[in-house]
Write a protein that holds these residues in place. Structure first.
Motif, short mmCIF file in Angstrom:
data_model
loop_
_atom_site.label_atom_id
_atom_site.label_comp_id
_atom_site.label_asym_id
_atom_site.label_seq_id
_atom_site.Cartn_x
_atom_site.Cartn_y
_atom_site.Cartn_z
N VAL A 32 0.93 -1.31 0.07
CA VAL A 32 -0.15 0.08 -0.11
C VAL A 32 1.07 1.21 0.08
CG1 VAL A 32 -1.56 1.38 1.32
CG2 VAL A 32 -1.89 -1.20 1.27
N GLN A 67 1.54 5.69 0.04
CA GLN A 67 0.88 6.81 0.55
C GLN A 67 1.54 8.18 0.03
OE1 GLN A 67 0.39 7.51 4.93
NE2 GLN A 67 -1.47 8.51 4.54
N LEU A 92 -4.34 6.59 1.70
CA LEU A 92 -3.76 5.09 1.45
C LEU A 92 -4.45 4.89 0.03
CD1 LEU A 92 -4.43 3.71 4.82
CD2 LEU A 92 -2.36 4.76 4.07
N TRP A 100 -4.14 1.42 -2.17
CA TRP A 100 -3.58 -0.18 -2.50
C TRP A 100 -2.83 -0.33 -3.64
CZ3 TRP A 100 -5.54 -3.42 -6.54
CH2 TRP A 100 -5.03 -4.83 -6.30
N SER A 149 -1.14 -6.96 -4.46
CA SER A 149 -1.21 -8.24 -3.43
C SER A 149 -0.98 -9.38 -4.08
CB SER A 149 -2.57 -8.33 -3.03
OG SER A 149 -3.16 -7.41 -2.21
N TYR A 186 4.03 0.88 2.15
CA TYR A 186 3.92 0.14 3.37
C TYR A 186 3.56 -1.41 2.76
CZ TYR A 186 3.10 4.25 5.92
OH TYR A 186 2.88 5.65 6.52
N GLN A 202 -4.44 6.39 11.79
CA GLN A 202 -3.11 6.69 11.38
C GLN A 202 -2.83 8.11 12.18
OE1 GLN A 202 -2.05 7.50 7.20
NE2 GLN A 202 0.01 6.33 7.62
N ALA A 220 2.77 4.17 10.41
CA ALA A 220 1.91 3.25 9.98
C ALA A 220 0.40 3.15 10.38
CB ALA A 220 2.72 1.89 9.90
N PRO A 221 -0.34 2.86 9.31
CA PRO A 221 -1.72 2.61 9.83
C PRO A 221 -1.86 1.27 10.78
CG PRO A 221 -1.63 2.83 7.53
CD PRO A 221 -0.35 2.72 7.97
N TYR A 224 -9.29 5.72 8.57
CA TYR A 224 -9.67 5.34 7.01
C TYR A 224 -10.31 4.01 7.09
CZ TYR A 224 -5.62 8.19 5.22
OH TYR A 224 -4.82 9.34 5.11
N TRP A 258 -11.69 -7.05 -5.57
CA TRP A 258 -10.62 -6.18 -6.19
C TRP A 258 -11.07 -5.30 -7.13
CZ3 TRP A 258 -6.24 -7.83 -3.97
CH2 TRP A 258 -6.20 -9.25 -3.58
N LEU A 284 -8.56 -3.78 -4.01
CA LEU A 284 -9.06 -3.46 -2.88
C LEU A 284 -8.97 -1.80 -2.57
CD1 LEU A 284 -6.64 -5.76 -0.86
CD2 LEU A 284 -8.92 -5.95 -1.52
N THR A 285 -9.81 -1.28 -1.91
CA THR A 285 -9.96 0.23 -1.95
C THR A 285 -9.84 1.00 -0.40
OG1 THR A 285 -12.33 -0.06 -2.32
CG2 THR A 285 -10.89 0.52 -4.25
N PHE A 286 -9.69 1.86 -0.12
CA PHE A 286 -9.66 2.80 0.99
C PHE A 286 -10.67 4.08 0.72
CE2 PHE A 286 -6.23 0.80 3.47
CZ PHE A 286 -5.57 0.11 2.56
N GLY A 287 -10.99 4.45 1.85
CA GLY A 287 -11.93 5.73 1.79
C GLY A 287 -10.68 6.91 1.80
#
Lengths: 118, 107
Positions: free
Chosen positions: A37, A39, A45, A47, A50, A95, B38, B43-44, B87, B94, B96-99
């Motif tokens: 991941v 940043q 963050l 992705w 994987s 990360y 975070q 790191a998260p 977050y 797939w 994968l996503t984050f806000g």
């Protein structure tokens, strides 16, 4: 102690290549998928990629397909991210995290910094 | 791609108050939703997984709820160390996503 330690980040010129490493310890490494991941400075963050526990299944964000390659060496408990044709947009903290889709990313490394600049 | 929209972008509260953070998915993610904290320069850290399960070592003041497309993270009685960025993340499909994150700042 369960731990992930990233390395390989550097200041690199546009168009250059880097290989990041993620060394794992404290758990049965070959039982887990691994994820990268990133940043960007001041951003959220994102992705990147994987890899499944056996190293066969690999998944990439659309923006890195053909540019980055994920791999792992289960004999060394290490995951890698080969990054080619780097641009300024790839500048970020990268990360490594344990897990992916089958299990939540629950352990994260401290990150390694990649800066792409002339 | 499943888009996760977090609101508000910034939450200004005082220590001891309750924080409620929202995460809305563009399509169902079932219960495969996690929350991360975070702090600056760190790191998260996983707080909540599978929508409502607290990760190991996470204090009881953190709780998660929701399923499908609407989720919430509640922090009861904010401690000084809780002021950070949060977050949400989906692992239902797939990619994968984050806000985009919610910053909880001291009022």
């Amino acid at each position: 102690e369960v731990q992930l330690v990233e390395s390989g980040g550097d200041l690199i010129q546009p168009g250059g290549s880097l290989r990041l490493s993620c060394a794992a310890s404290g758990f049965t490494y070959n039982n887990y998928a691994m994820t990268w991941v990133r940043q960007a400075p001041g951003k959220g963050l994102e992705w990147v990629s994987s890899i499944g526990s056996a190293g066969v299944s690999k998944y990439y964000a659309d923006f890195v397909k053909g540019q980055f390659t994920i791999s792992r060496d289960n004999s060394k408990n290490t995951a890698y991210l080969q990054m080619n044709s780097l641009t300024a947009e790839d500048t970020a903290i990268y990360y490594c995290a344990r897990g992916a889709m089958s299990t939540t990313m629950d352990v994260w490394g401290k990150g390694t910094t990649v800066t792409v600049s002339a | 791609e499943i888009v996760l929209t977090q609101s508000p972008a910034t939450l200004s509260l005082s220590p001891g108050e309750r924080a409620t953070l929202s995460c809305r998915a563009s399509q169902s993610v079932s219960s495969y939703l996690a929350w991360y904290q975070q702090r600056p320069g760190q790191a998260p850290r996983l707080l909540i997984y599978d929508a409502s399960k607290r990760a190991t070592g996470i204090p009881g003041r953190f709780s998660g709820s929701g399923s499908g497309t609407d989720f919430a993270l509640t922090i009861n009685s904010l401690e000084p160390e809780d002021f950070a960025v949060y977050y949400c993340h989906q692992r239902n499909s797939w990619p994968l996503t984050f806000g985009g994150g919610t910053k909880v700042e001291i009022k």
